[in-house]
Design an enzyme around this catalytic site. Structure first.
Site, PDB file in Angstrom:
ATOM      1  N   HIS A   1     -10.449   1.898   3.007  1.00 50.30           N
ATOM      2  CA  HIS A   1     -10.110   1.610   4.400  1.00 50.30           C
ATOM      3  C   HIS A   1     -11.177   2.204   5.306  1.00 50.30           C
ATOM      4  CE1 HIS A   1      -7.860   1.295   8.134  1.00 50.30           C
ATOM      5  NE2 HIS A   1      -7.172   0.366   7.511  1.00 50.30           N
TER       6      HIS A   1
ATOM      7  N   ASP B   1      -2.201  -3.151   1.607  1.00 52.15           N
ATOM      8  CA  ASP B   1      -2.089  -4.387   0.820  1.00 52.15           C
ATOM      9  C   ASP B   1      -1.854  -4.143  -0.667  1.00 52.15           C
ATOM     10  OD1 ASP B   1      -2.548  -6.193   2.985  1.00 52.15           O
ATOM     11  OD2 ASP B   1      -4.631  -5.549   2.983  1.00 52.15           O
TER      12      ASP B   1
END
Ligand code: CMC
Length: 393
Positions: free
Chosen positions: A270, A327
């Protein structure tokens, strides 16, 4: 002109002031309007959170009931809008349909092309948040060649969506509380994430004073990509590949480390979180709880846990501070709910919509709003003369 700083991917550029969502990537903190995400784990529903994000505080009971009533009153699509579905091929990607139909709302609700205060924002938001769910369900029904199911005003937001997805005429889908809670939580955890790619897109489009529908349609397109919301589909494909025995978890991780054919461990890494993503933690736990409550197991969850274990002990992932993101586990939940893989990113969009609206409005209300217009550092030819066609080789 002057001096221009190159910042690819805007990793170090603050594009706006915002008081909607706070992230501390080193500590794994995420707060909506100051409230830690963990406090949404039990109880609140997605509509309350949508109100919180858009209007800046939790709704009173009266406000909540009024907003929920507006959502119910606006769940249907104009019959003219429904005709659009017929024009799409059965195999059309549902994200393409979603974006096109959200943009089409601009044609059906011209009164929302300019919003001039709380009441107009409230109605436009209720319409959009309600109709995105109907559009999503109808995109799925169209892909299956199934009749469209009208929304049922007696149902709450999540059960109504699942009803439109899965009911058959005269045979209503019964939404278990466990199922409702799981999808409700998943939507809440996707509801905002400050200046991510799709939200920045919504803001960028909105900065030209484009309307809310057009800006959110652009947000859907940005979300579609596999490095952003589309990653939830890629994670499932990765887990399936491993499950089918095409590759072992160890070999997959090796390929990702070697960047073989641009392989990445999908659902990992991320831009902001460099310790852990609190949403991934909550979704991993929620996936386990959901499966236990449904009395089921899913081999893909075991594979995901195995991949996580391998990656978190590997110096490559440790040095780069790569952790599971939102996700990584969401697909396990959606699969357990019977949502087909090609609808995963659509569900992400339904969840992220309140965040997009909140950011669009915040920007719209800012006196200092400037059209987004980044600069570049030119690397092309110097002045070059035009050569007539006959003289070109
Ligand atoms: N697997 C393997 N290596 C990775 C991964 C990964 N998932 N993510 C980053 N890296 C490596 C990358 O190759 C680079 O290595 P090196 O230093 O050797 O060049 C380093 O880590 C830094 O990566 P980056 O691409 O510069 O980082 P970024 O901040 O630009 O990208 C990201 C963030 C999320 C796009 C990226 O981590 C990624 O592609 N992850 C997989 C896709 C994914 O799960 N996306 C969902 C993101 S979270 C929800 C959302 O916003 O939609």
């Amino acid at each position: 002109t002057g001096y221009i700083t190159l910042d690819p991917g805007y990793g170090n550029t603050g594009s706006c002031l915002s008081n909607i969502t706070y992230i501390d990537g080193d500590q794994g903190i995420l707060r909506y309007r100051g409230i830690p995400i963990e406090q949404f784990g039990n109880g609140p529903n997605f509509i309350e959170v949508a109100w919180l994000l858009i209007f800046g505080r939790l709704p009173t009971e009266e406000e909540y009931r009024g907003f929920a009533a507006d959502l119910n009153a606006n769940a249907n699509l104009d019959e003219g809008m429904k005709l659009h579905f017929e024009g799409f091929p059965r195999a059309a990607p549902p994200m393409a349909i979603l974006s096109a139909m959200i943009n089409a709302l601009s044609c059906f609700y011209p009164e929302h092309l300019e919003l001039d205060g709380h009441d107009s924002l409230r109605l436009a938001s209720a319409r959009l948040i309600s109709k995105i769910r109907t559009i999503a369900a109808y995109a799925y029904r169209h892909s299956q060649g199934l009749p469209y199911i009208y929304p049922d005003a007696k149902l709450r937001y999540v059960p109504n969506f699942l009803h439109m997805m899965f009911s058959q005429p005269y045979d209503q889908f019964q939404c278990d509380e466990v199922v409702r809670n799981a999808l409700n939580l998943l939507l809440i955890l996707h509801a905002d994430h400050e200046q991510n790619c799709s939200t920045s897109t919504v803001r960028m489009v909105g900065s030209s004073q484009a309307n809310l529908f057009a800006s959110c349609a652009a947000g859907v397109c940005a979300l579609w990509g596999p490095l952003h919301g589309g990653a939830n589909v890629e994670v499932l494909c990765m887990l399936e590949q491993i499950h089918q025995g095409n590759v072992t978890p160890e070999e997959y991780v090796r390929r990702a480390k070697a960047k073989e054919g641009n392989t990445r461990l999908m659902g990992f890494g991320h831009r902001v979180y460099k310790n852990f993503d609190p949403r991934a933690k909550m979704l991993g736990e929620a996936a386990e709880k959901l499966l236990a409550n449904l009395g089921r197991t899913d081999p893909l969850l075991d594979i995901a846990r195995k991949l996580e274990e391998i990656a978190l002990q590997d110096p490559y992932f440790i040095e780069r501070k790569l952790y599971p993101n939102v996700d990584f586990y969401s697909g396990i939940i959606l699969r357990a709910l019977g949502i087909p893989t090609n609808m995963f990113t659509v569900i992400f969009a339904i969840g992220r919509l309140p965040g997009w609206i909140a950011h669009w409005w915040e920007q719209n209300q800012t006196m200092a709003n400037k059209i987004a217009r980044p600069r570049q550092i030119y690397t092309g030819n110097g002045q070059t003369d035009y050569t007539p066609m006959a003289g070109r080789s």
